[in-house]
Design a protein around this motif. Structure first.
Motif, mmCIF file in Angstrom:
data_model
loop_
_atom_site.group_PDB
_atom_site.id
_atom_site.type_symbol
_atom_site.label_atom_id
_atom_site.label_comp_id
_atom_site.label_asym_id
_atom_site.label_seq_id
_atom_site.Cartn_x
_atom_site.Cartn_y
_atom_site.Cartn_z
ATOM 1 N N TYR A 1 0.668 -1.229 0.142
ATOM 2 C CA TYR A 1 -0.197 0.050 0.031
ATOM 3 C C TYR A 1 0.769 1.336 0.017
ATOM 4 O O TYR A 1 0.702 2.143 -0.644
ATOM 5 C CB TYR A 1 -0.724 0.014 1.278
ATOM 6 C CG TYR A 1 -2.191 -1.105 1.142
ATOM 7 C CD1 TYR A 1 -2.568 -1.220 -0.080
ATOM 8 C CD2 TYR A 1 -2.787 -1.225 2.275
ATOM 9 C CE1 TYR A 1 -3.585 -2.338 -0.114
ATOM 10 C CE2 TYR A 1 -3.554 -2.330 2.017
ATOM 11 C CZ TYR A 1 -4.417 -2.480 0.943
ATOM 12 O OH TYR A 1 -5.501 -3.361 0.684
ATOM 13 N N GLN A 2 2.012 1.108 0.694
ATOM 14 C CA GLN A 2 2.870 2.381 0.810
ATOM 15 C C GLN A 2 3.268 2.597 -0.520
ATOM 16 O O GLN A 2 3.832 3.908 -0.840
ATOM 17 C CB GLN A 2 3.921 2.280 1.864
ATOM 18 C CG GLN A 2 2.867 2.433 3.492
ATOM 19 C CD GLN A 2 4.154 1.897 4.507
ATOM 20 O OE1 GLN A 2 5.404 1.280 4.265
ATOM 21 N NE2 GLN A 2 3.735 2.423 5.713
ATOM 22 N N LYS A 3 3.897 1.594 -1.155
ATOM 23 C CA LYS A 3 4.427 1.835 -2.488
ATOM 24 C C LYS A 3 3.432 2.381 -3.477
ATOM 25 O O LYS A 3 3.818 2.941 -4.560
ATOM 26 C CB LYS A 3 4.888 0.414 -3.106
ATOM 27 C CG LYS A 3 6.223 -0.085 -2.297
ATOM 28 C CD LYS A 3 6.595 -1.268 -2.844
ATOM 29 C CE LYS A 3 7.809 -1.704 -2.133
ATOM 30 N NZ LYS A 3 8.204 -3.271 -2.752
ATOM 31 N N HIS B 1 -7.173 4.990 3.928
ATOM 32 C CA HIS B 1 -8.051 4.395 4.676
ATOM 33 C C HIS B 1 -7.648 2.826 4.805
ATOM 34 O O HIS B 1 -7.434 2.248 5.896
ATOM 35 C CB HIS B 1 -9.525 4.406 4.079
ATOM 36 C CG HIS B 1 -10.376 3.574 4.821
ATOM 37 N ND1 HIS B 1 -10.838 3.839 6.175
ATOM 38 C CD2 HIS B 1 -11.059 2.243 4.527
ATOM 39 C CE1 HIS B 1 -11.548 3.043 6.609
ATOM 40 N NE2 HIS B 1 -11.885 1.945 5.766
ATOM 41 N N GLU B 2 -7.029 2.180 3.605
ATOM 42 C CA GLU B 2 -6.789 0.890 3.905
ATOM 43 C C GLU B 2 -5.364 0.671 4.645
ATOM 44 O O GLU B 2 -5.219 -0.291 5.362
ATOM 45 C CB GLU B 2 -6.487 0.396 2.280
ATOM 46 C CG GLU B 2 -7.522 0.191 1.302
ATOM 47 C CD GLU B 2 -8.615 -0.975 1.957
ATOM 48 O OE1 GLU B 2 -8.057 -1.517 2.619
ATOM 49 O OE2 GLU B 2 -9.788 -0.840 1.813
ATOM 50 N N ILE B 3 -4.520 1.679 4.398
ATOM 51 C CA ILE B 3 -3.269 1.660 5.313
ATOM 52 C C ILE B 3 -3.632 1.748 6.724
ATOM 53 O O ILE B 3 -2.991 1.160 7.504
ATOM 54 C CB ILE B 3 -2.461 2.902 4.877
ATOM 55 C CG1 ILE B 3 -1.787 2.754 3.464
ATOM 56 C CG2 ILE B 3 -1.161 3.186 6.001
ATOM 57 C CD1 ILE B 3 -1.048 3.844 2.749
ATOM 58 N N ASP B 4 -4.695 2.723 7.211
ATOM 59 C CA ASP B 4 -4.756 2.671 8.488
ATOM 60 C C ASP B 4 -5.573 1.418 8.838
ATOM 61 O O ASP B 4 -5.315 0.749 10.192
ATOM 62 C CB ASP B 4 -5.890 3.931 8.817
ATOM 63 C CG ASP B 4 -5.203 5.297 8.570
ATOM 64 O OD1 ASP B 4 -3.993 5.311 8.844
ATOM 65 O OD2 ASP B 4 -5.979 6.207 8.397
ATOM 66 N N THR B 5 -6.151 0.751 8.082
ATOM 67 C CA THR B 5 -6.881 -0.464 8.583
ATOM 68 C C THR B 5 -5.897 -1.315 8.691
ATOM 69 O O THR B 5 -5.781 -2.494 9.767
ATOM 70 C CB THR B 5 -7.917 -0.996 7.683
ATOM 71 O OG1 THR B 5 -8.892 0.198 7.356
ATOM 72 C CG2 THR B 5 -8.486 -2.298 7.736
#
Length: 247
Positions: free
Chosen positions: A77-79, A95-99
């Motif tokens: 996700y970070q990439k 949002h996906e990263i926080d999840t």
């Protein structure tokens, strides 16, 4: 008693002795029953603790595996952050990263809790093993003593088995079949001793009852069995009745 009834009664008592001897041979003798139960209880407690440790460690391993998967997903996700082209896509990705980060935190907490739980149970297991060490030593000593006595009991079983076979051979086949049918049907002793019942204060005639089901036995039947050794079954439970020799 005489004839067939006498042999049946001998067979009845021999089989009862044989059953008791087999129980002693394949079971735990009375003199070590309490120690055996105490040892079994201690071993069950140890087994329960070992299973709890295995369960906690499996839960830790599963949580750590989930954390590792979540971290790999976080990297992907970070990439992707530099690849999004719209604010909406950017917000959805954050949002996906926080999840995923929340999943990592929860997984790490679960893994830590499982590790602490396993460590606590390990300490309890060590204490339980230490406290039961003397018990285990005493149990092994008594078990060794019992193993040394078993050949004597086994010899007793062999003697009783031979005596039972001899008594069966003495009896007519029809009588043996009758004896076995009653034993199979009742799943218990096929014979019943006649019990004498005295009236309180000696009032009234003496009565006789079946020693197993307590059904009243007629006096003439008692006389017939005592004098002639006649094979008579209880009118209620159908066991073969006999009169015990006194003295």
């Amino acid at each position: 008693m005489s004839g067939n009834l006498d042999a049946i009664v001998q067979l009845h008592h021999t089989l009862a002795d044989l059953y008791a001897a087999r129980e002693r041979l394949h079971g735990i003798p009375d003199w070590m029953r309490e120690l055996h139960d105490e040892h079994e209880s201690a071993q069950a407690a140890i087994t329960e603790l070992e299973e709890a440790i295995a369960k906690a460690r499996a839960e830790r391993s599963a949580a750590e595996g989930q954390v590792e998967e979540a971290r790999e997903l976080l990297k992907r996700y970070q990439k992707q952050i530099n690849e999004v082209s719209t604010q909406r896509e950017y917000g959805a990705l954050l949002h996906e990263i926080d999840t995923v980060k929340q999943q990592i935190n929860e997984g790490e907490e679960l893994a830590l809790a499982a590790m602490e739980r396993a460590d606590a149970v390990v300490s309890e297991l060590e204490a339980t093993r230490e406290s039961s060490r003397d018990l285990s030593t005493r149990y092994e000593q008594e078990l060794e003593k019992w193993e040394a006595e078993k050949p004597t009991v086994a010899k007793e079983v062999a003697v009783l088995e031979q005596r039972a076979d001899e008594l069966r051979a003495e009896l007519p086949r029809g009588v043996v079949r009758q004896f076995d049918r009653i034993a199979e049907r009742l799943d218990g002793p096929p014979l019943a001793a006649i019990r004498r019942v005295e009236r309180p204060g000696g009032r009234g005639p003496t009565e006789w009852h079946c020693g197993q089901c307590n059904y009243r036995v007629r006096p003439q039947v008692v006389v017939q069995i005592s004098n002639s050794g006649t094979i008579v079954q209880c009118e209620s439970c159908k066991r073969i009745l006999y009169v015990e020799n006194e003295g």
